[in-house]
Design a protein around this motif. Structure first.
Motif, PDB file in Angstrom:
ATOM      1  N   ILE A 165       0.826  -1.285  -0.005  1.00 53.34           N
ATOM      2  CA  ILE A 165      -0.130  -0.048   0.149  1.00 53.34           C
ATOM      3  C   ILE A 165       0.868   1.334  -0.088  1.00 53.34           C
ATOM      4  O   ILE A 165       2.039   1.216   0.557  1.00 53.34           O
ATOM      5  CB  ILE A 165      -0.929   0.063   1.172  1.00 53.34           C
ATOM      6  N   LEU A 166       0.382   2.179  -0.444  1.00 48.42           N
ATOM      7  CA  LEU A 166       0.905   3.616  -0.564  1.00 48.42           C
ATOM      8  C   LEU A 166      -0.287   4.536   0.013  1.00 48.42           C
ATOM      9  O   LEU A 166      -1.179   4.666  -0.439  1.00 48.42           O
ATOM     10  CB  LEU A 166       1.307   4.162  -1.985  1.00 48.42           C
ATOM     11  N   THR A 167       0.185   5.032   1.000  1.00 50.50           N
ATOM     12  CA  THR A 167      -0.750   6.331   1.577  1.00 50.50           C
ATOM     13  C   THR A 167      -0.334   7.496   1.164  1.00 50.50           C
ATOM     14  O   THR A 167       0.828   7.931   1.041  1.00 50.50           O
ATOM     15  CB  THR A 167      -0.945   5.825   3.036  1.00 50.50           C
ATOM     16  N   PHE A 168      -1.282   8.390   1.605  1.00 53.02           N
ATOM     17  CA  PHE A 168      -1.248   9.771   1.343  1.00 53.02           C
ATOM     18  C   PHE A 168      -1.806  10.658   2.385  1.00 53.02           C
ATOM     19  O   PHE A 168      -2.915   9.983   2.905  1.00 53.02           O
ATOM     20  CB  PHE A 168      -2.079  10.194  -0.173  1.00 53.02           C
ATOM     21  N   GLY A 169      -1.423  11.617   2.845  1.00 52.13           N
ATOM     22  CA  GLY A 169      -1.842  12.574   3.916  1.00 52.13           C
ATOM     23  C   GLY A 169      -1.537  13.964   3.668  1.00 52.13           C
ATOM     24  O   GLY A 169      -0.410  14.181   3.539  1.00 52.13           O
ATOM     25  N   ALA A 170      -2.357  14.850   3.581  1.00 52.12           N
ATOM     26  CA  ALA A 170      -2.173  16.344   3.570  1.00 52.12           C
ATOM     27  C   ALA A 170      -3.062  17.234   4.241  1.00 52.12           C
ATOM     28  O   ALA A 170      -4.301  16.670   4.484  1.00 52.12           O
ATOM     29  CB  ALA A 170      -2.095  16.730   2.098  1.00 52.12           C
ATOM     30  N   THR A 171      -2.792  18.464   4.719  1.00 57.24           N
ATOM     31  CA  THR A 171      -4.069  19.311   5.209  1.00 57.24           C
ATOM     32  C   THR A 171      -3.535  20.579   4.178  1.00 57.24           C
ATOM     33  O   THR A 171      -2.724  20.879   3.576  1.00 57.24           O
ATOM     34  CB  THR A 171      -3.414  19.876   6.506  1.00 57.24           C
ATOM     35  N   TYR A 172      -5.060  21.061   3.869  1.00 57.02           N
ATOM     36  CA  TYR A 172      -4.949  22.288   3.089  1.00 57.02           C
ATOM     37  C   TYR A 172      -5.634  23.220   3.631  1.00 57.02           C
ATOM     38  O   TYR A 172      -6.531  22.916   4.391  1.00 57.02           O
ATOM     39  CB  TYR A 172      -5.427  21.955   1.877  1.00 57.02           C
ATOM     40  N   LYS A 173      -5.220  24.679   3.261  1.00 58.80           N
ATOM     41  CA  LYS A 173      -6.276  25.662   4.027  1.00 58.80           C
ATOM     42  C   LYS A 173      -7.113  26.129   2.964  1.00 58.80           C
ATOM     43  O   LYS A 173      -7.056  26.520   1.631  1.00 58.80           O
ATOM     44  CB  LYS A 173      -5.299  26.870   4.195  1.00 58.80           C
ATOM     45  N   ASN A 174      -8.390  25.935   3.249  1.00 54.98           N
ATOM     46  CA  ASN A 174      -9.567  26.480   2.486  1.00 54.98           C
ATOM     47  C   ASN A 174      -9.586  25.920   0.928  1.00 54.98           C
ATOM     48  O   ASN A 174     -10.362  26.319  -0.058  1.00 54.98           O
ATOM     49  CB  ASN A 174      -9.432  27.981   2.211  1.00 54.98           C
ATOM     50  N   PHE A 175      -9.257  24.415   1.162  1.00 54.03           N
ATOM     51  CA  PHE A 175      -9.329  23.763  -0.264  1.00 54.03           C
ATOM     52  C   PHE A 175     -11.067  23.477  -0.442  1.00 54.03           C
ATOM     53  O   PHE A 175     -11.710  22.998   0.525  1.00 54.03           O
ATOM     54  CB  PHE A 175      -8.758  22.348   0.024  1.00 54.03           C
ATOM     55  N   GLY A 176     -11.277  23.552  -1.564  1.00 53.48           N
ATOM     56  CA  GLY A 176     -12.667  22.715  -1.907  1.00 53.48           C
ATOM     57  C   GLY A 176     -13.617  23.931  -2.165  1.00 53.48           C
ATOM     58  O   GLY A 176     -14.765  23.431  -2.865  1.00 53.48           O
TER      59      GLY A 176
END
Length: 175
Positions: free
Chosen positions: A55-66
């Motif tokens: 498995i390859l995991t991904f994690g991120a936080t963004y400001k005001n995304f979407g």
């Protein structure tokens, strides 16, 4: 006002070495929403600690995304550019934050059964078929793309995403 958004996900991969090379080639992304090498993490690859799939995991936080639809389009196109370059079985990304909760799902065409090929459009699966994969929303099993619940949010976007802009081209050219 809340500003945070979390995006985390998992990709079931078939070829560790090829995938590792692609992820290492990402380096620092300068265009929002960022997708950098360090946002990915490989699970255990040594047997007996790894059984069957890597498995390859991904994690991120963004400001005001979407809030801006173009951000969703760019994120999807960047992830799909990575998926095109690796040998994967399925991928699922959860995005949660102030906008709502969205789950994006990709399932490789090369790993599909006859049942999925015949019934991908039914409410059990609710997938969109492309030449490369099936795409859908909602939480699913990574090995079998049946929906776990019919209660999920879809983005108000036309899929497949067509968004030709310099930031996406720069990302594609870099890796």
């Amino acid at each position: 006002m809340w500003e945070w958004n979390y995006i985390y996900g998992v990709i079931l991969i078939k070829d560790f070495n090829k995938t590792f090379e692609v992820i290492e080639s990402l380096k620092k992304d300068k265009e929002y929403p960022f997708i950098n090498t360090n946002m990915f993490n490989f699970g255990e690859t040594e047997i007996p600690y790894c059984y069957d799939d890597v498995i390859l995991t991904f994690g991120a936080t963004y400001k005001n995304f979407g809030y801006d639809k173009s951000e969703w389009k760019i994120f999807i196109l960047k992830i799909e550019h990575i998926l095109r370059r690796i040998d994967f079985k399925s991928a699922q990304f959860h995005a949660s934050g102030v906008f709502d909760d969205v789950t994006l799902y990709w399932y490789s065409i090369s790993d599909t059964s006859d049942e999925i090929n015949k019934n991908y459009h039914t409410s059990e699966y609710d997938l969109i078929k492309t030449n490369e994969w099936y795409f859908g929303y909602g939480e699913r099993n990574l090995h079998f793309p049946r929906l776990k619940t019919k209660d999920y949010m879809k983005l108000d976007l036309v899929y497949p995403v067509d968004y030709k802009k310099d930031i996406v081209r720069e990302f594609e050219n870099r890796i």
